[in-house]
Scaffold this motif. Sequence first.
Motif, short mmCIF file in Angstrom:
data_model
loop_
_atom_site.label_atom_id
_atom_site.label_comp_id
_atom_site.label_asym_id
_atom_site.label_seq_id
_atom_site.Cartn_x
_atom_site.Cartn_y
_atom_site.Cartn_z
N LEU A 41 0.82 -1.21 0.00
CA LEU A 41 0.00 0.00 0.00
C LEU A 41 0.86 1.26 0.00
O LEU A 41 0.43 2.32 -0.47
CB LEU A 41 -0.94 0.00 1.21
N GLY A 42 2.08 1.15 0.53
CA GLY A 42 2.98 2.29 0.54
C GLY A 42 3.85 2.38 -0.70
O GLY A 42 4.70 3.27 -0.80
N GLY A 43 3.65 1.47 -1.65
CA GLY A 43 4.41 1.50 -2.89
C GLY A 43 5.70 0.72 -2.86
O GLY A 43 6.46 0.74 -3.83
N ASP A 44 5.97 0.00 -1.76
CA ASP A 44 7.19 -0.80 -1.65
C ASP A 44 6.88 -2.27 -1.89
O ASP A 44 7.18 -3.14 -1.06
CB ASP A 44 7.84 -0.61 -0.28
N HIS A 45 6.30 -2.58 -3.04
CA HIS A 45 5.92 -3.95 -3.35
C HIS A 45 7.09 -4.92 -3.25
O HIS A 45 6.91 -6.09 -2.89
CB HIS A 45 5.33 -4.03 -4.76
N ASN A 46 8.27 -4.45 -3.61
CA ASN A 46 9.44 -5.33 -3.59
C ASN A 46 9.81 -5.80 -2.19
O ASN A 46 10.61 -6.73 -2.03
CB ASN A 46 10.65 -4.64 -4.24
N LEU A 47 9.23 -5.17 -1.16
CA LEU A 47 9.48 -5.57 0.23
C LEU A 47 8.31 -6.37 0.81
O LEU A 47 8.31 -6.69 1.99
CB LEU A 47 9.75 -4.34 1.10
N CYS A 48 7.33 -6.68 -0.02
CA CYS A 48 6.16 -7.45 0.43
C CYS A 48 6.60 -8.83 0.93
O CYS A 48 7.32 -9.55 0.25
CB CYS A 48 5.19 -7.61 -0.75
N THR A 49 6.17 -9.18 2.13
CA THR A 49 6.56 -10.47 2.70
C THR A 49 5.86 -11.64 2.02
O THR A 49 6.27 -12.79 2.18
CB THR A 49 6.27 -10.51 4.21
N GLU A 50 4.80 -11.35 1.25
CA GLU A 50 4.07 -12.40 0.54
C GLU A 50 4.38 -12.39 -0.96
O GLU A 50 3.67 -13.00 -1.74
CB GLU A 50 2.56 -12.23 0.75
N GLN A 51 5.44 -11.70 -1.34
CA GLN A 51 5.80 -11.62 -2.75
C GLN A 51 6.02 -13.02 -3.33
O GLN A 51 6.42 -13.95 -2.64
CB GLN A 51 7.09 -10.82 -2.92
N GLN A 52 5.75 -13.14 -4.62
CA GLN A 52 5.98 -14.40 -5.33
C GLN A 52 7.19 -14.23 -6.25
O GLN A 52 7.20 -13.36 -7.11
CB GLN A 52 4.76 -14.77 -6.17
N GLY A 53 8.19 -15.07 -6.06
CA GLY A 53 9.35 -15.02 -6.94
C GLY A 53 9.03 -15.67 -8.27
O GLY A 53 8.38 -16.71 -8.32
N THR A 54 9.49 -15.06 -9.35
CA THR A 54 9.21 -15.58 -10.67
C THR A 54 9.74 -16.99 -10.85
O THR A 54 9.13 -17.82 -11.55
CB THR A 54 9.80 -14.64 -11.75
N ILE A 55 10.89 -17.31 -10.20
CA ILE A 55 11.47 -18.65 -10.34
C ILE A 55 11.58 -19.37 -9.00
O ILE A 55 12.29 -20.37 -8.90
CB ILE A 55 12.86 -18.58 -11.03
N ILE A 56 10.90 -18.87 -7.99
CA ILE A 56 10.89 -19.54 -6.69
C ILE A 56 9.51 -20.16 -6.50
O ILE A 56 8.52 -19.46 -6.25
CB ILE A 56 11.20 -18.56 -5.54
N GLY A 57 9.42 -21.46 -6.66
CA GLY A 57 8.14 -22.14 -6.55
C GLY A 57 7.26 -21.96 -7.78
O GLY A 57 6.08 -22.32 -7.77
#
Length: 340
Positions: free
Chosen positions: A107-123
């Motif tokens: 919500l603050g614009g720091d998507h790259n720090l999202c703890t639920e981010q999905q890695g393109t090649i991780i899983g």
Amino acid sequence: MDSQENVMVINAYAAFEPGGQFEHFSYDPGEIGPHEVEIEVRSCGVCHSDLSMWQNEWGIAEYPFVGGHEIAGVVASVGNLVENVKAGDKVGLGWQKGYCNTCNQCLGGDHNLCTEQQGTIIGHFGGFAERVRAQDTSVIKIPESFDLNLVGPLLCGGITVFNPLIQYEIKPTSRVAVIGIGGLGHLALQFARAWGCEVTALTSKSKMDEARHLGAHHCLDSRNPEEIAGAQGHFDLVISTVNVAMDWNALVATLKPKGRLHFVGIVEKPLEVAALPMIMQQNSISGSPVGSPATLNTMMEFAARHDIRPVTESFKFEEINQAFEHLESGKARYRIVLVR
């Protein structure tokens, strides 16, 4: 859904064990989700992170492993709630393929720090394939002026070194040093120079001429303690792109008051840094991963405006095993791209 139907089988190249040969592999991606974008892959960078995942150096790889997270292509189809891109658009996808979009970081614009981010090649299966899927938030448009065969490395290596310029509000009057002129460093020189900074490359003597060609105003021998000591109190920002231990205290000493030593290269050994000199000069040590979708868009616009391009070596997709051998040898100059 867009009028172009998504495919039900994606053909890719996968390794079936750590360090194993890449072989033909097909999988069913299922029905496209409402916020998903299916990208027809035109080119894909081969990053050192792909090598680390392929060899399972970090212990998080899953097999069969389809790497590739520096993806450039065109939109093949979209889910029925996608609004930011449409079929036929030139797009890119980097290290992260999705976010929760509801946490404070997102919500603050720091998507790259999202703890639920999905890695393109991780899983997930990445871009060493004919097509790849990703959440719409993570897919960015590519300026028309860009050759799709050159875009990929900017989506990981490029954003990794561009992000600190945004995060720490680096000024055109700043003095910036870049340690290591390789896959990350050669892009950092170009971005910092175009940003307006006075740029110094800390590298080996053999790379100094090329560093100047890429944007460095000055060069220092990174292996010569006397040259490093001669830069005491000089830099506002020192970006380390290397993965080897150095004399970090000597490098901290090159910072101005309130200067920053920033890590984008992964150094495995713990840092040994004396606290007192940092306290007296109010210096900082920091690190950062890639960048948010908004920062990616800003980077692409900036790179297009200033004609910033990675230095690449190209292999055909069917030459993927030769590409990995070349990367593993350490001879890549400076980024490898698989092209069709």
